[in-house]
Design an enzyme around this catalytic site. Sequence first.
Site, mmCIF file in Angstrom:
data_model
loop_
_atom_site.group_PDB
_atom_site.id
_atom_site.type_symbol
_atom_site.label_atom_id
_atom_site.label_comp_id
_atom_site.label_asym_id
_atom_site.label_seq_id
_atom_site.Cartn_x
_atom_site.Cartn_y
_atom_site.Cartn_z
ATOM 1 N N LYS A 152 11.518 -2.707 -2.121
ATOM 2 C CA LYS A 152 11.259 -4.014 -1.483
ATOM 3 C C LYS A 152 10.467 -4.822 -2.502
ATOM 4 C CE LYS A 152 8.759 -6.504 0.803
ATOM 5 N NZ LYS A 152 8.313 -7.809 0.256
ATOM 6 N N GLU A 183 -1.233 2.466 -5.072
ATOM 7 C CA GLU A 183 -1.973 1.904 -6.214
ATOM 8 C C GLU A 183 -2.488 0.565 -5.733
ATOM 9 O OE1 GLU A 183 -3.217 -0.101 -8.883
ATOM 10 O OE2 GLU A 183 -1.276 -0.229 -9.895
ATOM 11 N N CYS A 206 -4.838 -5.786 -11.446
ATOM 12 C CA CYS A 206 -5.781 -4.945 -10.694
ATOM 13 C C CYS A 206 -6.767 -4.258 -11.629
ATOM 14 C CB CYS A 206 -5.049 -3.967 -9.788
ATOM 15 S SG CYS A 206 -3.656 -3.204 -10.558
HETATM 16 P P1 ADP Z 1 -0.624 -9.671 -2.305
HETATM 17 O O1 ADP Z 1 -1.650 -10.060 -1.282
HETATM 18 O O2 ADP Z 1 -1.171 -9.577 -3.656
HETATM 19 O O3 ADP Z 1 0.678 -10.418 -2.235
HETATM 20 P P2 ADP Z 1 0.329 -7.459 -0.779
HETATM 21 O O4 ADP Z 1 -0.317 -6.130 -0.713
HETATM 22 O O5 ADP Z 1 0.320 -8.280 0.451
HETATM 23 O O6 ADP Z 1 -0.301 -8.165 -2.026
HETATM 24 O O7 ADP Z 1 1.841 -7.317 -1.251
HETATM 25 C C1 ADP Z 1 2.357 -6.233 -1.976
HETATM 26 C C2 ADP Z 1 3.711 -5.887 -1.409
HETATM 27 O O8 ADP Z 1 3.551 -5.415 -0.077
HETATM 28 C C3 ADP Z 1 4.695 -7.058 -1.328
HETATM 29 O O9 ADP Z 1 5.991 -6.596 -1.665
HETATM 30 C C4 ADP Z 1 4.606 -7.439 0.135
HETATM 31 O O10 ADP Z 1 5.765 -8.078 0.620
HETATM 32 C C5 ADP Z 1 4.453 -6.086 0.784
HETATM 33 N N1 ADP Z 1 3.914 -6.131 2.150
HETATM 34 C C6 ADP Z 1 3.091 -7.059 2.683
HETATM 35 N N2 ADP Z 1 2.828 -6.778 3.986
HETATM 36 C C7 ADP Z 1 3.496 -5.639 4.277
HETATM 37 C C8 ADP Z 1 3.628 -4.823 5.460
HETATM 38 N N3 ADP Z 1 3.016 -5.138 6.605
HETATM 39 N N4 ADP Z 1 4.400 -3.717 5.384
HETATM 40 C C9 ADP Z 1 5.012 -3.376 4.229
HETATM 41 N N5 ADP Z 1 4.937 -4.101 3.101
HETATM 42 C C10 ADP Z 1 4.191 -5.222 3.105
#
Ligand code: ADP
Length: 494
Positions: free
Chosen positions: A186, A260, A295
């Site tokens: 994803k 990570e 990070c």
């Molecule tokens: P940032 O805030 O830096 O964008 P995130 O941790 O939100 O970092 O995003 C990292 C990845 O996790 C992205 O691919 C995002 O779409 C995905 N993501 C965000 N929310 C969810 C969720 N509830 N479940 C699974 N994946 C998620």
Amino acid sequence: MTDIVLDPAALAAHLAGKHFIDGKLVPAAAGATFDVRSPATGALVAKAAAGDAADVDRAVASAATAQIAWAKVPARQRGKLVGDCARLLDAHKEELSRLIALETGKALRTESRVEAGVLADALHFYAGLGSELKGETVPFNPDMLTMTIREPIGVVGAIIPWNVPMMLMALKIAPALVAGNTVVVKSAEEAPFAVLRICELMGTILPPGAFNMLSGMGPECGAPLVSHPKVGKITFTGSVETGKIVSKLAADKLIPVTLELGGKSPMIVMDDCDLDRTVAGAIAGMRFTRMGQSCTASSRMYVQAGVHDRFVAALKAKVDAMKMGDPLDETTDIGTIVSQGQFEKVKNYIAIGIADGGTANECSAMPADAKLKPGYYVRPVIFTGLPASSRVIREEIFGPVTAVIRFNTFDEAIAAANDSEYGLAATIWTKDLKTALDGARRLQAGFVQVNQNLVVQPGLSYGGVKSSGLGKEATLEAMLEHFTTKKTVIVNLA
Ligand code: ADP
């Protein structure tokens, strides 16, 4: 399409509205899309496919079917195919660099090309490790042949962020594939296209279904991937908050998770350091050329009193000399922040630092070009004089904001460096071997460097302690621990 396409807008148009499922570029089941805009100009790059649970179902079904045959391909042959992918991606390095620069705003010369190089390097590294998927024989009983076998887990779900998506994806998919798993990735909403192009290219070498990719929002597309009953493992890179959500969803299914997460990496500068080298290391470590969006960014710089003022002046002079500009322009040193959300977040932290009594030393200059006016440019800030309690020192900003903190004794610096919920990376700058080794031992971090500040290297264990994550990446052990299960087999010979 395997032609090399150096026009990133044309390449994005070719990939618009598509996932990569079962070896083909296909639209979302519901036909939904979302806009991806250039963070430098605000112009539409292209519309990306907005995945949902139905797309997750399609991708996982394809991966599950493909995995049965993929696991039967001899391990070294799987590695050879991953090596072929590395060579193909190497040939497409320039096109991938240009596309990632367009969608994320990362400067082409200083950042995007570097990432494209590490991508291929990570695949090359794992390509040679197929024959290391060994088991053991165990001296359990002379009448029983007892052994262990390393087996793939099955379908791996990989969720990746936007800051270095190609490289971080490579560290996940290469070991997963060589170990005999198939993968559904994803991608991050901000950066769906360069990684999708990688899928299209790898799809000319790998069997359909071995490697699938969905774009879309986290809750609508990422969460159903984690929860899908046929996904046996999740490997995630992103924020601490989302990591916790992913971990909880995975716990409902009792599947393993590698995380990570964030960092607030300290840099300890001793009076006896080589100042020029240390300042160059601070620039590299803080990832100023990537607007600090890392990070491992050295966002807390603890500097001993005797060198503090000279360090701040030299660092400011160097960052002042860096040019912010169009990410695709060869003369640009620093590109943009990735999105409006990050842009607002960074500006808010700068305001917090000023309210906490810090001095915000702004560096470099806003780009003059009128077409970059809507771009997410923030002048890099070196804070001095902040109290240790400031959120600028305690929280991950993921922007071009660092804090320089004066200290007197080494013990004081170690205590302050360890006073953090994070523990990803750290550096020490000194000519004294005893101080260096003492610091390396006492710092709570997964990756400590002395007198240098390299990025992730294939073959060197990478990952954090405390809230920075669970599990390490980038090594042979990472492939064995995270992408295989160990089976014990006993044959009674009596
Ligand atoms: P940032 O805030 O830096 O964008 P995130 O941790 O939100 O970092 O995003 C990292 C990845 O996790 C992205 O691919 C995002 O779409 C995905 N993501 C965000 N929310 C969810 C969720 N509830 N479940 C699974 N994946 C998620």
